[in-house]
Motif scaffolding. Sequence first.
Motif, PDB file in Angstrom:
ATOM      1  N   TYR A 120       0.815  -1.218   0.000  1.00 60.20           N
ATOM      2  CA  TYR A 120       0.000   0.000   0.000  1.00 60.20           C
ATOM      3  C   TYR A 120       0.846   1.265   0.000  1.00 60.20           C
ATOM      4  CZ  TYR A 120      -4.310  -2.620   0.446  1.00 60.20           C
ATOM      5  OH  TYR A 120      -5.364  -3.449   0.195  1.00 60.20           O
ATOM      6  N   ILE A 121       2.001   1.239   0.669  1.00 66.08           N
ATOM      7  CA  ILE A 121       2.877   2.407   0.620  1.00 66.08           C
ATOM      8  C   ILE A 121       3.388   2.604  -0.800  1.00 66.08           C
ATOM      9  CG2 ILE A 121       5.083   3.367   1.395  1.00 66.08           C
ATOM     10  CD1 ILE A 121       4.622   1.951   4.087  1.00 66.08           C
ATOM     11  N   ALA A 122       3.827   1.504  -1.433  1.00 65.69           N
ATOM     12  CA  ALA A 122       4.327   1.591  -2.811  1.00 65.69           C
ATOM     13  C   ALA A 122       3.225   2.044  -3.765  1.00 65.69           C
ATOM     14  CB  ALA A 122       4.893   0.241  -3.245  1.00 65.69           C
ATOM     15  N   SER A 123       2.006   1.526  -3.588  1.00 65.09           N
ATOM     16  CA  SER A 123       0.888   1.923  -4.453  1.00 65.09           C
ATOM     17  C   SER A 123       0.541   3.390  -4.271  1.00 65.09           C
ATOM     18  CB  SER A 123      -0.344   1.054  -4.160  1.00 65.09           C
ATOM     19  OG  SER A 123      -0.115  -0.289  -4.497  1.00 65.09           O
ATOM     20  N   ALA A 124       0.540   3.853  -3.012  1.00 66.00           N
ATOM     21  CA  ALA A 124       0.197   5.249  -2.728  1.00 66.00           C
ATOM     22  C   ALA A 124       1.173   6.212  -3.380  1.00 66.00           C
ATOM     23  CB  ALA A 124       0.176   5.482  -1.206  1.00 66.00           C
ATOM     24  N   VAL A 164      10.534  -7.311  -1.249  1.00 72.93           N
ATOM     25  CA  VAL A 164      11.059  -6.566  -2.407  1.00 72.93           C
ATOM     26  C   VAL A 164      10.206  -6.819  -3.645  1.00 72.93           C
ATOM     27  CG1 VAL A 164      13.000  -6.382  -4.011  1.00 72.93           C
ATOM     28  CG2 VAL A 164      13.436  -6.488  -1.545  1.00 72.93           C
ATOM     29  N   PHE A 165       9.899  -8.081  -3.915  1.00 71.63           N
ATOM     30  CA  PHE A 165       9.099  -8.404  -5.104  1.00 71.63           C
ATOM     31  C   PHE A 165       7.661  -7.921  -4.950  1.00 71.63           C
ATOM     32  CE2 PHE A 165      12.357 -11.907  -5.577  1.00 71.63           C
ATOM     33  CZ  PHE A 165      13.003 -11.296  -6.640  1.00 71.63           C
ATOM     34  N   ARG A 166       7.173  -7.885  -3.733  1.00 70.75           N
ATOM     35  CA  ARG A 166       5.828  -7.358  -3.471  1.00 70.75           C
ATOM     36  C   ARG A 166       5.779  -5.857  -3.787  1.00 70.75           C
ATOM     37  NH1 ARG A 166       0.431  -8.736  -2.753  1.00 70.75           N
ATOM     38  NH2 ARG A 166      -0.490  -7.648  -1.002  1.00 70.75           N
ATOM     39  N   ILE A 167       6.838  -5.136  -3.440  1.00 69.78           N
ATOM     40  CA  ILE A 167       6.922  -3.710  -3.758  1.00 69.78           C
ATOM     41  C   ILE A 167       6.978  -3.506  -5.268  1.00 69.78           C
ATOM     42  CG2 ILE A 167       8.402  -1.660  -3.602  1.00 69.78           C
ATOM     43  CD1 ILE A 167       9.209  -2.649  -0.791  1.00 69.78           C
ATOM     44  N   VAL A 168       7.797  -4.314  -5.945  1.00 62.79           N
ATOM     45  CA  VAL A 168       7.892  -4.221  -7.409  1.00 62.79           C
ATOM     46  C   VAL A 168       6.530  -4.509  -8.040  1.00 62.79           C
ATOM     47  CG1 VAL A 168       8.963  -5.210  -9.467  1.00 62.79           C
ATOM     48  CG2 VAL A 168      10.337  -4.825  -7.415  1.00 62.79           C
ATOM     49  N   GLN A 169       5.829  -5.511  -7.505  1.00 64.15           N
ATOM     50  CA  GLN A 169       4.494  -5.841  -8.005  1.00 64.15           C
ATOM     51  C   GLN A 169       3.529  -4.672  -7.808  1.00 64.15           C
ATOM     52  OE1 GLN A 169       1.918  -8.516  -5.708  1.00 64.15           O
ATOM     53  NE2 GLN A 169       1.742  -9.798  -7.536  1.00 64.15           N
ATOM     54  N   ALA A 170       3.599  -4.021  -6.665  1.00 63.64           N
ATOM     55  CA  ALA A 170       2.729  -2.869  -6.393  1.00 63.64           C
ATOM     56  C   ALA A 170       3.002  -1.739  -7.373  1.00 63.64           C
ATOM     57  CB  ALA A 170       2.935  -2.383  -4.956  1.00 63.64           C
ATOM     58  N   ILE A 171       4.274  -1.483  -7.662  1.00 64.13           N
ATOM     59  CA  ILE A 171       4.629  -0.428  -8.612  1.00 64.13           C
ATOM     60  C   ILE A 171       4.109  -0.774 -10.008  1.00 64.13           C
ATOM     61  CG2 ILE A 171       6.565   0.719  -9.773  1.00 64.13           C
ATOM     62  CD1 ILE A 171       8.148   0.358  -7.136  1.00 64.13           C
ATOM     63  N   GLY A 172       4.306  -2.026 -10.425  1.00 63.50           N
ATOM     64  CA  GLY A 172       3.843  -2.436 -11.749  1.00 63.50           C
ATOM     65  C   GLY A 172       2.344  -2.335 -11.903  1.00 63.50           C
ATOM     66  N   THR A 173       1.598  -2.849 -10.938  1.00 63.80           N
ATOM     67  CA  THR A 173       0.133  -2.794 -11.030  1.00 63.80           C
ATOM     68  C   THR A 173      -0.377  -1.364 -10.900  1.00 63.80           C
ATOM     69  OG1 THR A 173      -0.076  -3.292  -8.656  1.00 63.80           O
ATOM     70  CG2 THR A 173      -0.173  -5.147 -10.179  1.00 63.80           C
ATOM     71  N   SER A 174       0.333  -0.528 -10.137  1.00 60.24           N
ATOM     72  CA  SER A 174      -0.066   0.879  -9.991  1.00 60.24           C
ATOM     73  C   SER A 174       0.135   1.646 -11.290  1.00 60.24           C
ATOM     74  CB  SER A 174       0.736   1.545  -8.869  1.00 60.24           C
ATOM     75  OG  SER A 174       0.401   1.002  -7.613  1.00 60.24           O
ATOM     76  N   MET A 175       1.132   1.262 -12.069  1.00 60.60           N
ATOM     77  CA  MET A 175       1.344   1.911 -13.370  1.00 60.60           C
ATOM     78  C   MET A 175       0.123   1.726 -14.265  1.00 60.60           C
ATOM     79  SD  MET A 175       5.313   0.741 -13.946  1.00 60.60           S
ATOM     80  CE  MET A 175       5.717   1.729 -15.373  1.00 60.60           C
ATOM     81  N   MET A 176      -0.491   0.555 -14.184  1.00 56.27           N
ATOM     82  CA  MET A 176      -1.678   0.288 -15.008  1.00 56.27           C
ATOM     83  C   MET A 176      -2.902   1.030 -14.476  1.00 56.27           C
ATOM     84  SD  MET A 176      -1.119  -3.746 -15.833  1.00 56.27           S
ATOM     85  CE  MET A 176      -0.389  -4.230 -14.273  1.00 56.27           C
ATOM     86  N   VAL A 177      -3.083   1.036 -13.146  1.00 63.33           N
ATOM     87  CA  VAL A 177      -4.223   1.742 -12.555  1.00 63.33           C
ATOM     88  C   VAL A 177      -4.127   3.235 -12.826  1.00 63.33           C
ATOM     89  CG1 VAL A 177      -5.371   2.337 -10.390  1.00 63.33           C
ATOM     90  CG2 VAL A 177      -4.580  -0.002 -10.779  1.00 63.33           C
ATOM     91  N   ALA A 178      -2.897   3.767 -12.751  1.00 60.96           N
ATOM     92  CA  ALA A 178      -2.697   5.212 -12.900  1.00 60.96           C
ATOM     93  C   ALA A 178      -3.151   5.729 -14.262  1.00 60.96           C
ATOM     94  CB  ALA A 178      -1.218   5.552 -12.674  1.00 60.96           C
TER      95      ALA A 178
END
Length: 462
Positions: free
Chosen positions: A52-56, A100-114
């Motif tokens: 959630y921090i990475a997504s935010a 680490v991979f969970r953070i990378v996953q959050a960044i990747g999925t957030s790129m699509m939502v954004a």
Amino acid sequence: MGAHSRWLMISVGLGILLNPLNSSMISVAIARLQDVYRLDFTVVSWIIFSFYIASAIAQPVMGKASDLFGRKKIFLTGLVVSFIASLLAPLSPNFGWLIVFRIVQAIGTSMMVAVGMALVRIHITEKQATALSVLSIFLSGAAAIGPFIGGVLIHYWDWSAIFLVNIPFLVASLLLAWRMIPKDESPTSVLLSMSFRKWLDLIDATGILLFTVGLVALLFGLLSAKSSGHVSLWQIIVGVIGLVLLLAFVRHELKTASPFIPLRTFAKYPAMTWVNVEFMLVNVLFYSLFFGLPSYLQKVRHVSEFHTGILMLSLGLCSLVVSPIAGRWIDKSGPRSALIVSALLMAFGSVWLVLLHQDSHVISVCLALAAFGISNGLNNVGMQAALFKSSPKEIIGVASGLFNTSRYLGTILSSLLIGIVMGDQFSSEGLRVLGIILTTIALFLVFMSLRRESRQLSPASK
């Protein structure tokens, strides 16, 4: 709507559903991860915090990046990043690498939502409202059935399956998006001439750094003290450093020209601020149940992941069924009545948690889940309507961004609350204490909802 538009919508939908799906599937996996890595909840909860921090942070940053690099490029890059994270996460040699991979996953999925909603708004011109509502179903539906899917996957395979299940969605979305999303327009000369330093100023890199390090340090200090059972000097120092950095973040955001979180907007529009405070508390309530109850069922009541997923499905289904009904109700009478009912339902569900004991039939938790599910359906529409009513039209984009930030902060606080209350051992007594705290928050929300009219939601009336 033409065939091309439908396929475009499907390609975007398959991508953006991965963020809510992965944020919700993990709720059923927490107990298994505790056993696999021999960690208590306060440590394992970082798999929630990190996402959630990475997504935010990633969603607003990637929204700005899409203006510079192009929306199609950001969307496709998000798919590739998510694919790599989903493939490597099950191979994590330890819990640190999994984070680490969970953070990378959050960044990747957030790129699509954004950029997902923007792609539909730009490239689908007919029946646009219908298209956006379908995307909302992708988002809310994925969040609703996430615990059920997670429970089934973990029961029949293992926790690694909740990462590998992303791969078919990612491949399908990549193949469709590559073909269906129109080519990006060339960036303007202003964007092309922008230096790296100006780009860092645009995204407020200093504010992001202060916010991230400050929040992580504060959470780490609080949770490590709870996990160890005593407060040491270094834990106090880390916590104080985090608090100081967050105060520095507030000071920086009030002064900078392009803030990561525009705090000055809160000061200028107090009615909108109250809506965001309520929304944050609503999410504290909802996600405390969402993340806390599955671990309680598995650790204390010894319910399997599969049956936990089935029980949690009542939460998501109630939310999905109620959302369209709530929309018609709020269109007729405004958000106030719906939000009062929502707060009362959360109070009822929280009291029910207090009344649960070791001998209560496990099916009885569905009553609390149904109450929170109906409440969530009302809140999804009611809080959004309250936001639109309290926000001037000229800042509605900023207001929506702040609204999402409030959601993430509420989710982070819910995990912190569970960690502090439950600590290293889930128990019926811990659930009872959590229920008492949630009841207090819910009653406060009832009070705030009753006073909604006196706060004059419409800024135009001031």
